[in-house]
Design an enzyme around this catalytic site. Sequence first.
Site, short mmCIF file in Angstrom:
data_model
loop_
_atom_site.label_atom_id
_atom_site.label_comp_id
_atom_site.label_asym_id
_atom_site.label_seq_id
_atom_site.Cartn_x
_atom_site.Cartn_y
_atom_site.Cartn_z
N LYS A 114 0.81 -1.22 0.00
CA LYS A 114 0.00 0.00 0.00
C LYS A 114 0.86 1.28 0.00
O LYS A 114 2.06 1.24 0.22
CB LYS A 114 -0.92 0.00 1.23
C1 LIG Z 1 -10.02 -2.67 -2.02
C2 LIG Z 1 -9.51 -3.41 -0.82
N1 LIG Z 1 -10.36 -3.68 0.19
C3 LIG Z 1 -9.96 -4.32 1.29
C4 LIG Z 1 -8.66 -4.76 1.44
C5 LIG Z 1 -8.29 -5.53 2.67
O1 LIG Z 1 -7.23 -4.97 3.37
P1 LIG Z 1 -6.29 -5.88 4.29
O2 LIG Z 1 -5.49 -6.75 3.37
O3 LIG Z 1 -5.45 -4.88 5.02
O4 LIG Z 1 -7.16 -6.65 5.19
C6 LIG Z 1 -7.74 -4.51 0.42
C7 LIG Z 1 -6.34 -4.96 0.55
O5 LIG Z 1 -5.67 -5.42 -0.29
C8 LIG Z 1 -8.17 -3.83 -0.75
O6 LIG Z 1 -7.32 -3.60 -1.77
#
Ligand SMILES: Cc1ncc(COP(=O)(O)O)c(C=O)c1O
Length: 378
Positions: free
Chosen positions: A190
Amino acid sequence: MSRAPTRVTTIPLARPVLGEAEESAVLEVLRSGYLSLGPRVGEFERAFAARVGAPLASAVSSGTAGLHLALRAVGVQRGDEVITSPFSFVASANVALYEGARPVFADIDPVTLNLDPEAAAASVTERTRALLPVHIFGYPAAMPAFEALAARHGLGLVEDACEALGAVHADGTPVGGRGHPAVFGFYANKQLTTGEGGMITLADAALKERIDSERNQGRAPDMGWLDHDRLGFNYRLSDVACALGLAQLDRLDEMLVARASVAQRYREALAGVEGLELPCPDCGGDRRGWFVFVVQLPRGVDRDGVVRALAAEGIQSKPYLPAIHLMSFYRERLGCRAGQFPVCEDVAARSLALPFFPAMDEGQVARVALTLKGLLEA
Ligand SMILES: Cc1ncc(COP(=O)(O)O)c(C=O)c1O
């Protein structure tokens, strides 16, 4: 004399920017002994909220955890429907299922690739409890339209901003600064990383109190360690991670500028390839917070073959993102099928993420672009 084969260095899909500032911030926490529930959590929350212009923020263990708590906070319960995008990372739909609610997909806009407000409006039923638009690939979703739709039907609104740190709406509001819960993710690829982690930004103090309690096993702020007045989870973010986040926040502007210039180089290097679609340029005052550089290959191209050919040249790439409703679990669980969301399905079938990270240099961009062009024009 035989020639040694030339070694091609692999260009990875993503690579975080970590330096001495991160190292010393983390070391300081390790030496302090406050590894969790310490002072860095509040510091990171306040600094992050200020960065996106939100009154409040709650640090959580992942973007997924943040989306789960945010949906609970806006009142989503068993049997409710949550309207969201099928062109997203699977977590934005899964979180509705965690609560026994049903994710209801609606098609996307072919240009921004975000949930189409008109398609969302057409999907509202008497069971709809919330809207969950996603700022996909860092491009701002049409929040004014979703805010109007939510107000018209009395719906909760949660933004999935996991990919959109640094994005700005046409009215100048940073993504995450509109007041309703918006959720950011800090996984290693990210714009800002804490390894794993997330942040919910919001304006309502009562919602923050509920979120803070539920991320910490249902403890109220004034309760002792083992007293719990509601169901909770362990969705806390450690002080180690928050210290890392604070150091990353200090260099965020610099990293966003670097990402934007890599994107610009790609745009120039890949211009004019027939049938190849590049990420949409900023439009109408909305500004993307660059997260990934995803192209859509010309129709009819064998995408898996392109991935393999790029890999053979030391270039990582990934089909990104698959349509959620066509995943086997969603087909079985919700009875989804091909043909339901034609725009999403066309885009998902052709999307390819190319290497993209702040330290990517001109030569690396040129190598990826030339190799891809060569494959497409062969
Ligand atoms: C659009 C979107 N939503 C939710 C998430 C979930 O985040 P995390 O991997 O930190 O749980 C991501 C992560 O890749 C994402 O790109």
